[in-house]
Scaffold this motif. Structure first.
Motif, PDB file in Angstrom:
ATOM      1  N   LEU A 259     -25.558  48.301 -13.777  1.00  0.00           N
ATOM      2  CA  LEU A 259     -24.245  48.919 -13.958  1.00  0.00           C
ATOM      3  C   LEU A 259     -23.457  48.785 -12.655  1.00  0.00           C
ATOM      4  O   LEU A 259     -23.442  49.680 -11.814  1.00  0.00           O
ATOM      5  CB  LEU A 259     -24.396  50.394 -14.350  1.00  0.00           C
ATOM      6  N   ALA A 260     -22.777  47.660 -12.515  1.00  0.00           N
ATOM      7  CA  ALA A 260     -22.062  47.356 -11.261  1.00  0.00           C
ATOM      8  C   ALA A 260     -20.937  48.343 -10.984  1.00  0.00           C
ATOM      9  O   ALA A 260     -20.564  48.584  -9.843  1.00  0.00           O
ATOM     10  CB  ALA A 260     -21.498  45.931 -11.331  1.00  0.00           C
ATOM     11  N   GLY A 261     -20.392  48.953 -12.062  1.00  0.00           N
ATOM     12  CA  GLY A 261     -19.243  49.838 -11.890  1.00  0.00           C
ATOM     13  C   GLY A 261     -19.556  51.300 -12.099  1.00  0.00           C
ATOM     14  O   GLY A 261     -18.708  52.066 -12.567  1.00  0.00           O
ATOM     15  N   VAL A 262     -20.759  51.716 -11.725  1.00  0.00           N
ATOM     16  CA  VAL A 262     -21.171  53.095 -12.012  1.00  0.00           C
ATOM     17  C   VAL A 262     -20.496  54.127 -11.097  1.00  0.00           C
ATOM     18  O   VAL A 262     -20.391  55.302 -11.447  1.00  0.00           O
ATOM     19  CB  VAL A 262     -22.722  53.226 -11.957  1.00  0.00           C
ATOM     20  N   GLU A 263     -19.990  53.687  -9.960  1.00  0.00           N
ATOM     21  CA  GLU A 263     -19.406  54.616  -8.968  1.00  0.00           C
ATOM     22  C   GLU A 263     -18.287  55.500  -9.539  1.00  0.00           C
ATOM     23  O   GLU A 263     -18.309  56.725  -9.349  1.00  0.00           O
ATOM     24  CB  GLU A 263     -18.885  53.810  -7.767  1.00  0.00           C
ATOM     25  N   PRO A 264     -17.299  54.962 -10.268  1.00  0.00           N
ATOM     26  CA  PRO A 264     -16.258  55.846 -10.823  1.00  0.00           C
ATOM     27  C   PRO A 264     -16.763  56.754 -11.957  1.00  0.00           C
ATOM     28  O   PRO A 264     -16.012  57.589 -12.459  1.00  0.00           O
ATOM     29  CB  PRO A 264     -15.202  54.863 -11.365  1.00  0.00           C
ATOM     30  N   CYS A 265     -18.027  56.577 -12.365  1.00  0.00           N
ATOM     31  CA  CYS A 265     -18.602  57.384 -13.457  1.00  0.00           C
ATOM     32  C   CYS A 265     -19.322  58.629 -12.935  1.00  0.00           C
ATOM     33  O   CYS A 265     -20.133  59.218 -13.643  1.00  0.00           O
ATOM     34  CB  CYS A 265     -19.587  56.546 -14.281  1.00  0.00           C
ATOM     35  N   SER A 266     -19.038  59.032 -11.701  1.00  0.00           N
ATOM     36  CA  SER A 266     -19.785  60.151 -11.125  1.00  0.00           C
ATOM     37  C   SER A 266     -19.375  61.502 -11.714  1.00  0.00           C
ATOM     38  O   SER A 266     -20.179  62.419 -11.772  1.00  0.00           O
ATOM     39  CB  SER A 266     -19.662  60.159  -9.599  1.00  0.00           C
TER      40      SER A 266
ATOM     41  N   VAL B 258     -17.798  49.692 -16.909  1.00  0.00           N
ATOM     42  CA  VAL B 258     -18.991  50.031 -16.128  1.00  0.00           C
ATOM     43  C   VAL B 258     -19.797  48.787 -15.721  1.00  0.00           C
ATOM     44  O   VAL B 258     -20.592  48.827 -14.792  1.00  0.00           O
ATOM     45  CB  VAL B 258     -19.865  51.050 -16.893  1.00  0.00           C
ATOM     46  N   TYR B 259     -19.558  47.662 -16.421  1.00  0.00           N
ATOM     47  CA  TYR B 259     -20.280  46.426 -16.086  1.00  0.00           C
ATOM     48  C   TYR B 259     -19.544  45.563 -15.063  1.00  0.00           C
ATOM     49  O   TYR B 259     -20.035  44.517 -14.664  1.00  0.00           O
ATOM     50  CB  TYR B 259     -20.553  45.617 -17.365  1.00  0.00           C
ATOM     51  N   MET B 260     -18.333  46.016 -14.656  1.00  0.00           N
ATOM     52  CA  MET B 260     -17.584  45.308 -13.606  1.00  0.00           C
ATOM     53  C   MET B 260     -17.696  46.090 -12.314  1.00  0.00           C
ATOM     54  O   MET B 260     -17.988  47.285 -12.329  1.00  0.00           O
ATOM     55  CB  MET B 260     -16.095  45.258 -13.960  1.00  0.00           C
TER      56      MET B 260
ATOM     57  N   ALA C 240     -11.377  50.199 -24.372  1.00  0.00           N
ATOM     58  CA  ALA C 240     -12.549  49.658 -23.660  1.00  0.00           C
ATOM     59  C   ALA C 240     -13.718  50.608 -23.893  1.00  0.00           C
ATOM     60  O   ALA C 240     -13.687  51.754 -23.457  1.00  0.00           O
ATOM     61  CB  ALA C 240     -12.250  49.545 -22.170  1.00  0.00           C
ATOM     62  N   GLU C 241     -14.739  50.136 -24.600  1.00  0.00           N
ATOM     63  CA  GLU C 241     -15.920  50.965 -24.877  1.00  0.00           C
ATOM     64  C   GLU C 241     -17.133  50.368 -24.173  1.00  0.00           C
ATOM     65  O   GLU C 241     -17.581  49.281 -24.524  1.00  0.00           O
ATOM     66  CB  GLU C 241     -16.168  51.050 -26.388  1.00  0.00           C
ATOM     67  N   CYS C 242     -17.633  51.084 -23.158  1.00  0.00           N
ATOM     68  CA  CYS C 242     -18.765  50.601 -22.352  1.00  0.00           C
ATOM     69  C   CYS C 242     -18.504  49.194 -21.837  1.00  0.00           C
ATOM     70  O   CYS C 242     -19.301  48.265 -22.056  1.00  0.00           O
ATOM     71  CB  CYS C 242     -20.066  50.657 -23.144  1.00  0.00           C
TER      72      CYS C 242
END
Length: 301
Positions: A226-233, A176-178, A171-173
């Protein structure tokens, strides 16, 4: 496509999916923009080589007796490149929205350099193809929404997904959109569906600092949420997401670290393609992307 045309890496197939980029202005016209562009192109170079390194390691470890599921594959050319390298897995799957899949299938049908390798690797019954899916014995494209993993599994099984084969999910980028819940469901499904599996995830990281916030704001201005940015902290939050959703081992490194691991002779070659002495922006950009990988390994591969 532009990075390939300049010589960052070789990909003879991308030209059949993406039109040639417009010519860029000379460096002295807009140095700030050029630094950003150089950073992005070199970032792509590190991403392509970093992800390829892990994919090749998995294929060699399984002696290609495995399957790959490329999630949100878009116009990716990996199937053709692996065939050229004699590294095709037993089956290679791609999943994307039906609209994207229809466009890709149209390109494949109308361009012999794309369709011929699929026919060459195909054996058995006639190849199945319609507007939203393609199924040959070694390569399948499936139109599905990754946010609904039960629907995804059903469609993949119709195209002969074998849950008993070692499976690599890429999964590449994409995640983060989910929403975090949707990506968690997808990761949980993948961890529970296959006894021996690995997942590779390339996406943003360190998104809570000022540079990360500017990236988010720039995307929002272009109506890209970016709906799924939270786990990208952080790298820890990226690892944790994989572990809490059923994966046994997980690692994450930022792209600056990946860049430092790449063969230095080739790094020098690409840095000479478009030399810029200011590398601060590049380093900031690379520290805000990462490669994470996790495994679940009942066979001790």
């Amino acid at each position: 496509r532009f990075a390939v045309s300049v010589g960052y890496w070789k990909d003879p197939y991308i030209q059949y999916f993406v039109r040639q980029a417009k010519e860029r202005k000379a460096p002295e016209i807009n140095r700030g923009k050029l630094e950003w562009e150089w950073g992005r192109l070199t970032g792509y170079y590190a991403r392509v080589h970093g992800v390829s390194y892990l994919i090749t390691a998995f294929l060699k470890k399984t002696e290609c007796n495995c399957q790959i599921v490329n999630l949100g594959a878009g116009m990716d050319t990996l199937f053709w490149r692996l065939k050229d390298e004699n590294l095709l897995p037993r089956k290679y799957f791609e999943v994307d929205f039906p609209m994207i899949v229809a466009r890709k299938i149209h390109n494949i049908k109308s361009k012999p350099p794309l369709s011929k390798p699929i026919m060459e690797s195909h054996s058995g019954d006639s190849l199945l193809i319609d507007s939203h899916s393609l199924d040959s014995s070694r390569y399948s494209i499936v139109g599905a929404d990754l946010r609904f993993s039960s629907d995804l599994e059903e469609k993949l099984k119709k195209h002969n997904l074998d849950v008993h084969l070692p499976t690599l999910l890429v999964a590449e980028c994409v995640l983060v959109y989910m929403t975090p819940q949707q990506s968690a469901n997808l990761l949980k499904w993948a961890a529970s569906a296959f006894p021996v599996a690995m997942v590779i995830n390339y996406e943003q990281v360190n998104m809570r600092d000022r540079f990360g916030q500017i990236m988010i704001e720039n995307l929002q201005r272009r109506q890209c949420n970016l709906a799924g940015v939270e786990p990208c902290s952080s790298l820890d939050s990226q690892r944790e997401r994989l572990l809490v959703n059923g994966w046994e081992n997980a690692r994450a490194i930022d792209m600056m670290k990946v860049y430092s691991f790449l063969p230095q002779a080739d790094v020098k070659r690409i840095e000479a393609l478009e030399f810029l002495d200011e590398k601060e922006l590049f380093e900031q950009l690379m520290q805000h992307y990462c490669i994470c990988w996790a495994s679940k390994d009942s066979s001790n591969l």
